[in-house]
Design a protein around this motif. Structure first.
Motif, short mmCIF file in Angstrom:
data_model
loop_
_atom_site.label_atom_id
_atom_site.label_comp_id
_atom_site.label_asym_id
_atom_site.label_seq_id
_atom_site.Cartn_x
_atom_site.Cartn_y
_atom_site.Cartn_z
N ALA A 99 -73.47 101.10 48.13
CA ALA A 99 -73.22 99.80 47.50
C ALA A 99 -72.64 98.81 48.51
O ALA A 99 -73.03 97.64 48.56
CB ALA A 99 -72.28 99.96 46.31
N GLY A 100 -71.71 99.27 49.33
CA GLY A 100 -71.12 98.40 50.36
C GLY A 100 -72.14 97.94 51.37
O GLY A 100 -72.19 96.77 51.76
N SER A 117 -75.38 97.75 50.91
CA SER A 117 -76.31 96.86 50.22
C SER A 117 -75.74 95.45 50.12
O SER A 117 -76.42 94.45 50.37
CB SER A 117 -76.64 97.37 48.82
OG SER A 117 -77.30 98.61 48.91
N TYR A 118 -74.47 95.37 49.76
CA TYR A 118 -73.79 94.08 49.65
C TYR A 118 -73.79 93.37 51.01
O TYR A 118 -74.11 92.19 51.12
CB TYR A 118 -72.35 94.27 49.16
CG TYR A 118 -71.57 92.98 49.12
CD1 TYR A 118 -71.73 92.08 48.08
CD2 TYR A 118 -70.67 92.66 50.14
CE1 TYR A 118 -71.01 90.90 48.05
CE2 TYR A 118 -69.95 91.48 50.13
CZ TYR A 118 -70.12 90.59 49.08
OH TYR A 118 -69.42 89.43 49.05
N ALA A 119 -73.46 94.11 52.06
CA ALA A 119 -73.43 93.51 53.40
C ALA A 119 -74.82 93.07 53.83
O ALA A 119 -74.98 92.00 54.43
CB ALA A 119 -72.85 94.51 54.39
N VAL A 170 -77.34 92.13 51.91
CA VAL A 170 -77.75 90.95 51.15
C VAL A 170 -77.03 89.71 51.63
O VAL A 170 -77.61 88.65 51.82
CB VAL A 170 -77.52 91.17 49.63
CG1 VAL A 170 -77.66 89.88 48.86
CG2 VAL A 170 -78.48 92.21 49.10
N ASN A 171 -75.73 89.81 51.85
CA ASN A 171 -74.94 88.63 52.21
C ASN A 171 -74.97 88.27 53.69
O ASN A 171 -74.86 87.10 54.03
CB ASN A 171 -73.49 88.81 51.76
CG ASN A 171 -73.37 88.76 50.25
OD1 ASN A 171 -74.00 87.92 49.62
ND2 ASN A 171 -72.59 89.65 49.68
#
Length: 155
Positions: A24-25, A27-29, A31-32
């Motif tokens: 999840a971490g 994926s977040y990184a 995307v952003n």
């Protein structure tokens, strides 16, 4: 035996949860922040973006009148742009561009053209400005950044 199984189950559950948190971490990184990284890889150096592109036209042969004789003028012209998509627009509107140059230059007389032999940059500027006006009719006034006369002969 039951406690061994419970211990292994707890380790598996903790491992799965830790893996999910890491995924999840990441994926977040991605995307952003990943989009910015990809954009920086796709960007060409500034020198490449500002490098001019040229589209040479076929030579123009035009008759130029004087008081006694008709002269022939042969001119080679290249169009300069800094935008790759503009090249396809130049190709598409090539008949309009060539027609404009022929019409414009055929209205000039021998004496005025002789004067331009010493000052080609002013003729280039005039042709560029008049071409911009013609291309505005087609809603593409900024595809040509400059008009370059690469050869001019009057006989």
């Amino acid at each position: 035996m039951k406690s061994k199984i419970q211990g292994k189950t707890q380790v598996i559950v903790i491992t799965i949860l830790a893996t999910l948190i890491i995924v999840a971490g990441l994926s977040y990184a991605g995307v952003n922040f990943g989009g910015d990284i990809l954009k920086s890889f796709n960007q060409q150096p500034t020198d490449e973006q500002n490098r001019p592109l040229y589209y040479p036209l076929e030579k123009l042969v035009i008759s130029v009148e004087s008081d006694k004789v008709i002269y022939y003028m042969m001119m080679e012209v290249s169009l300069e742009t800094h935008d790759e998509p503009s090249l396809s627009q130049i190709r598409h509107f090539l008949p309009v561009i060539r027609n404009h140059f022929v019409k414009d230059l055929s209205q000039r007389n021998f004496q005025s053209m002789r004067g331009y032999l010493k000052d080609l940059s002013s003729l280039q500027q005039e042709l560029h400005q008049s071409l911009k006006l013609v291309l505005e009719k087609y809603q593409i006034p900024d595809v040509v950044d400059d008009v370059l006369i690469t050869k001019l002969v009057i006989q």
